[in-house]
Design a protein around this motif. Structure first.
Motif, PDB file in Angstrom:
ATOM      1  N   VAL A   8       0.866  -1.188   0.000  1.00 53.00           N
ATOM      2  CA  VAL A   8       0.000   0.000   0.000  1.00 53.00           C
ATOM      3  C   VAL A   8       0.899   1.234   0.000  1.00 53.00           C
ATOM      4  CG1 VAL A   8      -1.813   1.269   1.202  1.00 53.00           C
ATOM      5  CG2 VAL A   8      -1.750  -1.229   1.334  1.00 53.00           C
ATOM      6  N   THR A   9       0.673   2.128  -0.947  1.00 53.40           N
ATOM      7  CA  THR A   9       1.486   3.329  -1.072  1.00 53.40           C
ATOM      8  C   THR A   9       1.015   4.404  -0.105  1.00 53.40           C
ATOM      9  OG1 THR A   9       1.677   2.791  -3.412  1.00 53.40           O
ATOM     10  CG2 THR A   9       2.454   4.938  -2.742  1.00 53.40           C
ATOM     11  N   GLY A  10       1.987   5.030   0.554  1.00 53.36           N
ATOM     12  CA  GLY A  10       1.721   6.115   1.490  1.00 53.36           C
ATOM     13  C   GLY A  10       3.040   6.722   1.930  1.00 53.36           C
ATOM     14  N   ASN A  11       2.970   7.822   2.685  1.00 53.65           N
ATOM     15  CA  ASN A  11       4.193   8.535   3.056  1.00 53.65           C
ATOM     16  C   ASN A  11       4.417   8.734   4.546  1.00 53.65           C
ATOM     17  OD1 ASN A  11       4.841   9.012   0.329  1.00 53.65           O
ATOM     18  ND2 ASN A  11       3.572  10.839   0.287  1.00 53.65           N
ATOM     19  N   CYS A  12       3.359   9.030   5.281  1.00 48.97           N
ATOM     20  CA  CYS A  12       3.556   9.568   6.632  1.00 48.97           C
ATOM     21  C   CYS A  12       2.638   8.893   7.657  1.00 48.97           C
ATOM     22  CB  CYS A  12       3.309  11.065   6.608  1.00 48.97           C
ATOM     23  SG  CYS A  12       1.617  11.521   6.148  1.00 48.97           S
ATOM     24  N   ASP A  13       2.688   9.425   8.874  1.00 51.06           N
ATOM     25  CA  ASP A  13       1.851   8.873   9.944  1.00 51.06           C
ATOM     26  C   ASP A  13       0.362   9.133   9.705  1.00 51.06           C
ATOM     27  OD1 ASP A  13       3.999   7.779  11.313  1.00 51.06           O
ATOM     28  OD2 ASP A  13       4.346   9.580  12.508  1.00 51.06           O
ATOM     29  N   MET A  14       0.042  10.224   9.010  1.00 52.51           N
ATOM     30  CA  MET A  14      -1.362  10.463   8.671  1.00 52.51           C
ATOM     31  C   MET A  14      -1.845   9.396   7.682  1.00 52.51           C
ATOM     32  SD  MET A  14      -1.818  14.664   8.636  1.00 52.51           S
ATOM     33  CE  MET A  14      -2.205  14.659   6.947  1.00 52.51           C
ATOM     34  N   CYS A  15      -0.976   9.014   6.758  1.00 52.29           N
ATOM     35  CA  CYS A  15      -1.313   7.933   5.820  1.00 52.29           C
ATOM     36  C   CYS A  15      -1.534   6.638   6.591  1.00 52.29           C
ATOM     37  CB  CYS A  15      -0.180   7.716   4.817  1.00 52.29           C
ATOM     38  SG  CYS A  15       0.111   9.077   3.674  1.00 52.29           S
ATOM     39  N   LYS A  16      -0.642   6.353   7.530  1.00 46.34           N
ATOM     40  CA  LYS A  16      -0.749   5.141   8.343  1.00 46.34           C
ATOM     41  C   LYS A  16      -2.107   5.064   9.029  1.00 46.34           C
ATOM     42  CE  LYS A  16       1.432   2.851  12.323  1.00 46.34           C
ATOM     43  NZ  LYS A  16       1.515   1.501  11.830  1.00 46.34           N
ATOM     44  N   ALA A  17      -2.511   6.155   9.664  1.00 47.81           N
ATOM     45  CA  ALA A  17      -3.801   6.181  10.367  1.00 47.81           C
ATOM     46  C   ALA A  17      -4.958   5.972   9.393  1.00 47.81           C
ATOM     47  CB  ALA A  17      -3.955   7.502  11.115  1.00 47.81           C
ATOM     48  N   ARG A  18      -4.904   6.618   8.231  1.00 56.29           N
ATOM     49  CA  ARG A  18      -5.975   6.520   7.233  1.00 56.29           C
ATOM     50  C   ARG A  18      -6.060   5.105   6.652  1.00 56.29           C
ATOM     51  NH1 ARG A  18      -3.929   9.677   4.073  1.00 56.29           N
ATOM     52  NH2 ARG A  18      -4.656  11.590   5.056  1.00 56.29           N
ATOM     53  N   ILE A  19      -4.908   4.538   6.334  1.00 57.57           N
ATOM     54  CA  ILE A  19      -4.861   3.193   5.752  1.00 57.57           C
ATOM     55  C   ILE A  19      -5.399   2.162   6.741  1.00 57.57           C
ATOM     56  CG2 ILE A  19      -3.289   1.353   4.992  1.00 57.57           C
ATOM     57  CD1 ILE A  19      -1.521   3.722   3.829  1.00 57.57           C
ATOM     58  N   SER A  27      -1.220  17.362   1.165  1.00 60.77           N
ATOM     59  CA  SER A  27      -0.041  17.359   0.277  1.00 60.77           C
ATOM     60  C   SER A  27       1.049  16.401   0.772  1.00 60.77           C
ATOM     61  CB  SER A  27       0.512  18.761   0.119  1.00 60.77           C
ATOM     62  OG  SER A  27       0.912  19.287   1.364  1.00 60.77           O
ATOM     63  N   CYS A  28       1.211  16.252   2.078  1.00 59.95           N
ATOM     64  CA  CYS A  28       2.242  15.344   2.594  1.00 59.95           C
ATOM     65  C   CYS A  28       1.899  13.883   2.327  1.00 59.95           C
ATOM     66  CB  CYS A  28       2.468  15.569   4.088  1.00 59.95           C
ATOM     67  SG  CYS A  28       1.046  15.171   5.124  1.00 59.95           S
ATOM     68  N   CYS A  29       0.641  13.599   2.028  1.00 58.02           N
ATOM     69  CA  CYS A  29       0.194  12.227   1.782  1.00 58.02           C
ATOM     70  C   CYS A  29       0.167  11.866   0.305  1.00 58.02           C
ATOM     71  CB  CYS A  29      -1.194  12.015   2.387  1.00 58.02           C
ATOM     72  SG  CYS A  29      -1.264  12.205   4.176  1.00 58.02           S
ATOM     73  N   GLN A  30       0.355  12.854  -0.570  1.00 62.06           N
ATOM     74  CA  GLN A  30       0.316  12.590  -2.002  1.00 62.06           C
ATOM     75  C   GLN A  30       1.644  11.975  -2.430  1.00 62.06           C
ATOM     76  OE1 GLN A  30      -1.114  16.069  -4.070  1.00 62.06           O
ATOM     77  NE2 GLN A  30      -3.114  15.911  -3.072  1.00 62.06           N
ATOM     78  N   TYR A  31       1.580  10.751  -2.897  1.00 59.25           N
ATOM     79  CA  TYR A  31       2.765   9.939  -3.181  1.00 59.25           C
ATOM     80  C   TYR A  31       3.047   9.799  -4.671  1.00 59.25           C
ATOM     81  CZ  TYR A  31      -1.301   6.949  -3.446  1.00 59.25           C
ATOM     82  OH  TYR A  31      -2.546   6.464  -3.752  1.00 59.25           O
TER      83      TYR A  31
END
Length: 112
Positions: free
Chosen positions: A35-46, A107-111
């Motif tokens: 699963v593509t993502g970048n940050c801790d916000m991505c982690k929580a959302r995923i 923007s920090c989550c856009q991979y």
């Protein structure tokens, strides 16, 4: 006498709950998904998106870009989990996020 009844009741409840958990453990399945993502916000959302009915555990590794999900295969499957994650904006091995959903990510989550 009341104490004996309480002890028996507790023993019965402990047996029932232990039996149910071991029965579920025998029927559960654990799979990984890129699963593509970048940050801790991505982690929580995923992880939140992955926790659909039947999923007991979902953990995404930011380092490896993998989600490890434990689920009841009689209720869901890895394809359904992947679709739900894509609907939240994250591309994965099973489904791709639409551009509309992707562009709404911070923007920090856009991979891409």
């Amino acid at each position: 006498m009341k104490t004996l009844v309480k002890i028996i009741l507790i023993a019965i409840l402990a047996f029932v709950f232990t039996s149910n958990n071991s029965a579920f453990a025998a029927n559960s399945k654990t799979e990984t998904l890129k699963v593509t993502g970048n940050c801790d916000m991505c982690k929580a959302r995923i992880e939140k998106a992955a926790k659909i009915d039947g999923v007991t555990k979902a953990e995404w590794s930011k380092k490896d870009k993998t989600l490890t999900a434990t689920f009841d295969p009689s209720k869901t499957n890895i394809d359904a989990i992947g679709k739900k994650i894509a609907a939240a904006g994250h591309d994965n091995d099973k489904a791709k996020a639409t551009n509309v959903v992707y562009e709404k990510l911070p923007s920090c989550c856009q991979y891409r």
